[in-house]
Design a protein around this motif. Structure first.
Motif, mmCIF file in Angstrom:
data_model
loop_
_atom_site.group_PDB
_atom_site.id
_atom_site.type_symbol
_atom_site.label_atom_id
_atom_site.label_comp_id
_atom_site.label_asym_id
_atom_site.label_seq_id
_atom_site.Cartn_x
_atom_site.Cartn_y
_atom_site.Cartn_z
ATOM 1 N N THR B 255 0.981 -1.179 0.290
ATOM 2 C CA THR B 255 0.033 -0.048 -0.099
ATOM 3 C C THR B 255 0.841 1.191 0.018
ATOM 4 O O THR B 255 0.816 2.142 0.791
ATOM 5 N N GLY B 256 1.777 1.403 -0.902
ATOM 6 C CA GLY B 256 2.557 2.489 -1.126
ATOM 7 C C GLY B 256 3.702 2.665 0.028
ATOM 8 O O GLY B 256 4.190 3.804 -0.161
ATOM 9 N N LEU B 285 12.672 1.747 -11.467
ATOM 10 C CA LEU B 285 12.457 0.830 -12.852
ATOM 11 C C LEU B 285 12.888 -0.652 -12.583
ATOM 12 O O LEU B 285 12.411 -1.408 -12.523
ATOM 13 N N ALA B 288 11.709 -1.496 -8.063
ATOM 14 C CA ALA B 288 9.993 -1.358 -7.723
ATOM 15 C C ALA B 288 9.199 -1.047 -8.921
ATOM 16 O O ALA B 288 8.126 -0.366 -8.871
ATOM 17 N N PRO B 289 9.171 -1.945 -10.018
ATOM 18 C CA PRO B 289 8.473 -1.712 -11.284
ATOM 19 C C PRO B 289 6.840 -2.107 -10.835
ATOM 20 O O PRO B 289 6.157 -1.443 -11.651
ATOM 21 N N ASP B 290 6.640 -2.717 -9.976
ATOM 22 C CA ASP B 290 5.094 -3.201 -9.564
ATOM 23 C C ASP B 290 4.739 -2.283 -8.493
ATOM 24 O O ASP B 290 3.387 -2.136 -8.322
ATOM 25 N N ALA B 291 5.431 -1.181 -8.154
ATOM 26 C CA ALA B 291 4.926 -0.434 -6.823
ATOM 27 C C ALA B 291 5.090 0.921 -7.319
ATOM 28 O O ALA B 291 4.389 1.912 -6.815
ATOM 29 N N ALA B 292 6.044 1.478 -8.126
ATOM 30 C CA ALA B 292 6.200 3.140 -8.366
ATOM 31 C C ALA B 292 5.256 3.490 -9.435
ATOM 32 O O ALA B 292 4.618 2.590 -10.092
ATOM 33 N N PRO B 293 4.750 4.594 -9.391
ATOM 34 C CA PRO B 293 3.683 5.228 -10.098
ATOM 35 C C PRO B 293 4.058 4.913 -11.609
ATOM 36 O O PRO B 293 5.078 5.403 -12.125
ATOM 37 N N LEU B 294 3.079 4.650 -12.439
ATOM 38 C CA LEU B 294 3.412 4.205 -13.913
ATOM 39 C C LEU B 294 4.025 5.459 -14.709
ATOM 40 O O LEU B 294 4.763 5.524 -15.564
ATOM 41 N N ALA B 295 3.317 6.733 -14.578
ATOM 42 C CA ALA B 295 3.658 7.911 -15.233
ATOM 43 C C ALA B 295 5.139 8.326 -14.908
ATOM 44 O O ALA B 295 6.044 8.676 -15.754
ATOM 45 N N LEU B 296 5.405 8.047 -13.669
ATOM 46 C CA LEU B 296 6.727 8.337 -13.140
ATOM 47 C C LEU B 296 7.684 7.474 -13.870
ATOM 48 O O LEU B 296 8.838 7.712 -14.193
ATOM 49 N N LEU B 297 7.378 6.122 -13.794
ATOM 50 C CA LEU B 297 8.166 5.509 -14.232
ATOM 51 C C LEU B 297 8.496 5.616 -15.802
ATOM 52 O O LEU B 297 9.690 5.326 -16.341
ATOM 53 N N ARG B 298 7.580 5.741 -16.493
ATOM 54 C CA ARG B 298 7.793 6.164 -17.740
ATOM 55 C C ARG B 298 8.677 7.350 -17.856
ATOM 56 O O ARG B 298 9.351 7.441 -19.065
#
Lengths: 365, 488
Positions: B255-256, B285, B288-298
């Motif tokens: 949960t974050g 990347l 924590a690819p499963d936990a970090a926010p998607l837009a930030l990862l991109r």
């Protein structure tokens, strides 16, 4: 602006004597054929035929398609079995609602996402983090809604033994179609190649004639959507368009039921859980018959929100709509009032439980 | 089976060890997880061959955090310098030499041989840069936010220039001599990747000090790699656990909030906080690819990482003669003939090619420190930048080309050097594998907190990527540890 016809355009145009058109998601569609109220009522008494090609659909394919959708959306796509679908939301990094739609599993590595509004850039960007390809589809879609929908589909020669949210690819007297039950109104949808669309329309119209089927425009399906308590992005609420930020919260839109609490991997979850919106979107029944403009709503004389949109529900014989109200005033049964004109007497309104009206049960042949 | 700690630190580098030392001292149960088989894998030193001690990545120290030395006397005591203040010597083609040393008069005399106007401009240039750097220091040395309005009006004007101009343009507007400009511009690329980009790294370097000497570049006794073992033993003495061969596979997030780490071995460690020495990109990347926010990862994935640093190290059987006696022995030599050399090299490296003329910095530690090479023999190290991070040909093809190019240049500078070469070692950006995107002004002058925090609660960054300019400083570790220790 040019006309982007759907594959059913020739049939729709022939049945549209009033020449009443509207543009949705870039498609030119019939707004009403014979009258929105009558068409909406036909969906409750007999059956309607509606062009739903405008719905945004995108295939997601690749070894990580399931993993991607599980990260993207609020339910676990990996738990879906082929031939089934579920409804889910997708949120931005901060927990703001970006979209809602149906996710259907076609195969181990193949999914379809269908939604009322496109969110292509967001999904395409996020997909770049995974081994997944996006593919657009130009299939036509026709919805058959109403108590006789199943009877009509059966009479047309299709196997209608599908549970809600299920779908199946079929070979239908020479053409390939997909029959699905993803809609909000208990009906069926037929998805077909653009070249076969006219044939599909004709077959359904022919099979449905005995059941009183009639074509319905977007105005009628909008009435049905609202009666069913389905808020549509851009018309009824403003979805998030940014990468972060926590508005609108799914809580404010009462979409918690589309979020799987056991599913913890989806994007924006922490922001969603932390949000406690001051306002909710509530369904309102008004004590009047004409659609109510965007006026303020009062509870015991104090303003608690305002009307977002409303329309006349022929089935309820009154105006219904969405309003943004303070969370404390969003409980069903809360009595509100509004002033239709300056100086006029207040008119009563009430927060309704959703749906406003349930879908009529199917009638067997 | 899982162990429980208060904090897990990923990476036993300078910053990771510094953070661990502070946290252990503050009473936290700390584990340091190092992927390499030994502590200080990349930040320490290694024996090139019997008796030749060379650093792995950093060849000098110029940004070491004085507060770390103050807080850990054992490190201060252990760290001896072979040279505290190396002169900066530019080596041009045709044997031209410019020497920039602490002694202003000598420097002016040396510059005057190339351009009289530059010699006149030098004292006020240097004084102005150092003055502004001192005024800026708090924002780089502490966690405080920087307030440009607090600067004096002349400082503010210079700061505005530095913030908006490229290093090349800024130096070009001040000096005539190509050799002088190229020598100075080399430092602007201090560990950064968008160069010759911002001029701010020049200011940042001027804000550093070694042993109280502003802008000094020092050579530790026993190679620049001597610092890491000192920090490591200090951290262990303070109570930290160091696990080697422990590569983190992913972060455990609920949960974050971070709840622990999972190692590649499958072992899990539970902890309330994680400090990562990796870059933001590699942390989020990669772990924590499963936990970090998607837009930030991109956004992180989109940042192009194109240029980096290589280190070429030679063992020599005889002393090199780089400046033909025209420079002091305690020098670092910059090989870059003109400003255009630096700019063209940057363009080539960004395009994935090896530059025709590669700028590099040479240090010969054995001339100042007998402990790093057998008597009569020498160690020569070259910090080469910019080089492409991911060349299309691959580093296994480029590595011998780079080596040949550097040795060819060295042989021109010090004729007869080639037969003396006993061993060569090359570290490429691939070996370092943690480059951290672009050097933005936000990163250069933004608050530390913003660089250390991540969107995952309990996860902080403490590595070189958090530093305003990537360098061996320990400051990121100290400030990140303070932020974590401040939490209940």
């Amino acid at each position: 602006m040019s006309v982007r016809a759907t594959p059913f355009h020739t049939r729709a145009a022939a049945a549209n004597p009033g020449n009443s058109w509207i543009t949705r998601n870039g498609f030119t569609l019939v707004q009403e054929y014979s009258g929105a109220a009558g068409e909406a009522m036909a969906a409750r008494s007999h059956a309607i035929l509606a062009d739903i090609t405008w719905r945004w659909r995108i295939f997601l394919e690749g070894p990580q398609a399931a993993a991607f959708l599980s990260r993207l959306t609020t339910r676990d796509a990996e738990a879906l079995t082929p031939g089934n679908a579920h409804k889910a939301l997708w949120l931005n990094d901060g927990g703001g609602l970006r979209g809602a739609g149906v996710i259907a599993r076609y195969g181990r590595e193949s999914f379809l996402l269908a939604a009322a509004a496109p969110d292509e850039k967001w999904i395409a960007e996020a997909a770049k983090l995974f081994d997944v390809r996006l593919r657009e589809t130009d299939e036509g879609g026709l919805a058959i809604i109403g108590p006789y929908a199943q009877a009509i589909v059966t009479a047309a020669g299709l196997d209608a033994s599908l549970k809600p949210l299920a779908f199946r690819k079929m070979f239908w007297r020479g053409i390939d179609v997909t029959l699905s039950r993803w809609g909000e109104h208990g009906g069926f949808e037929i998805w077909c190649n653009a070249d076969d669309a006219v044939l599909v329309w004709d077959r359904i119209a022919k099979a449905g004639a005995a059941f009183g089927i009639q074509p319905a425009g977007t105005a009628a399906t909008d009435i049905l959507d609202m009666e069913a308590g389905v808020a549509r992005p851009w018309r009824d609420y403003q979805p998030a368009t940014d990468d972060s930020g926590d508005e609108p919260s799914p809580k404010a839109l009462r979409l918690e039921k589309l979020i799987d609490n056991e599913h913890t991997r989806f994007n924006g979850r922490a922001g969603y859980l932390a949000a406690s919106p001051r306002h909710r979107i509530a369904g309102i029944e008004f004590d009047c018959e004409t659609a109510v403009p965007r006026v303020a709503l009062y509870r015991e004389g104090a303003p608690v929100g305002r009307v977002l949109i409303s329309l006349y529900s022929p089935a309820l014989q009154r105006a219904i709509g969405w309003a943004q109200v303070e969370t404390s005033a969003a409980e069903p049964g809360t009595v509100l009032s509004f002033l239709p004109d300056a100086g006029a007497e207040p008119v009563l309104a009430q927060v309704a439980g959703l749906p406003f009206l349930s879908t009529p049960a199917p009638i067997a042949e | 089976m899982s162990d429980t700690f208060d904090v897990a630190v990923i990476g036993a580098g300078i910053d990771g060890l510094t953070a661990a030392a502070y946290l252990a001292k503050a009473g936290k149960r700390v584990v340091v997880l190092e992927a390499q088989a030994k502590v200080c894998g990349l930040c320490g030193s290694t024996e090139l061959r019997d008796g030749f001690l060379v650093p792995r990545v950093a060849q000098t120290l110029y940004a070491l955090d004085p507060q770390v030395l103050k807080d850990f006397p054992s490190v201060q005591r252990g760290l001896a310098f072979a040279a505290r203040d190396l002169a900066q010597v530019g080596l041009g083609e045709d044997g031209r030499v410019v020497t920039l040393s602490r002694d202003t008069n000598e420097t002016v005399r040396s510059i005057a041989l190339h351009a009289r106007a530059d010699a006149q401009a030098w004292p006020s240039f240097r004084a102005g840069l150092f003055r502004l750097a001192r005024a800026m220091r708090s924002s780089w040395w502490t966690g405080e936010a920087f307030d440009p309005d607090a600067l004096s009006s002349s400082n503010r004007a210079t700061f505005a220039e530095l913030q908006t101009m490229s290093a090349a343009a800024w130096l070009d507007s001040r000096f005539e001599s190509g050799l002088l400009k190229a020598t100075l511009a080399f430092d602007a690329a201090a560990g950064s990747l968008l160069e010759p980009g911002s001029a701010l790294p020049l200011l940042w370097r001027a804000a550093q000090e070694i042993d109280g000497v502003q802008g000094a570049v020092a050579l530790p006794r026993g190679s620049a790699g001597a610092l890491a073992p000192l920090l490591s033993s200090t951290a262990i003495q303070a109570g930290a656990t160091v696990q080697t061969g422990a590569r983190v596979a992913r972060l455990l997030v609920d949960t974050g909030s971070v709840t622990g780490v999972e190692l590649e071995s499958g072992e899990t460690l539970l902890c309330g906080a994680v400090l990562s020495s990796l870059s933001r990109r590699n942390t989020l990347l990669g772990l924590a690819p499963d936990a970090a926010p998607l837009a930030l990862l991109r956004a992180l994935q989109r940042i192009p990482v194109r240029t980096g640093t290589a280190l070429v190290t030679l063992a020599l059987s005889d002393a090199p003669n780089l400046a033909r006696g025209e420079a002091p022995l305690a020098s670092r030599y910059i090989v870059a003939d003109r400003l255009e050399t630096i700019i063209a090299a940057d363009l080539a490296a960004r395009a994935g090619r090896l530059p025709d003329e590669i700028p590099f910095e040479i240090v010969v530690p054995s001339q100042l420190d007998g402990s790093v090479a057998p008597p009569g023999s020498h160690v020569l190290t070259c910090l080469v930048r910019p080089v492409p991070v991911a060349p299309p040909e691959g580093w296994n093809v480029l590595k011998p080309k780079l080596t040949a190019k550097i040795i060819g240049t060295l042989d021109r500078l010090s004729p007869g050097l080639v037969p003396d070469i006993m061993a060569v070692d090359v570290i490429t950006p691939e070996d370092i594998a943690d480059e951290d995107g672009v050097q933005t002004p936000e990163r250069m002058i933004g608050p530390w907190r913003a660089r250390i925090d991540t969107p995952i609660a309990g996860l902080y960054l403490c590595g070189a990527g958090v530093e305003p300019v990537a360098a061996v400083s320990g400051r990121a570790g100290r400030i990140a540890a303070a932020l974590v220790a401040g939490k209940p």
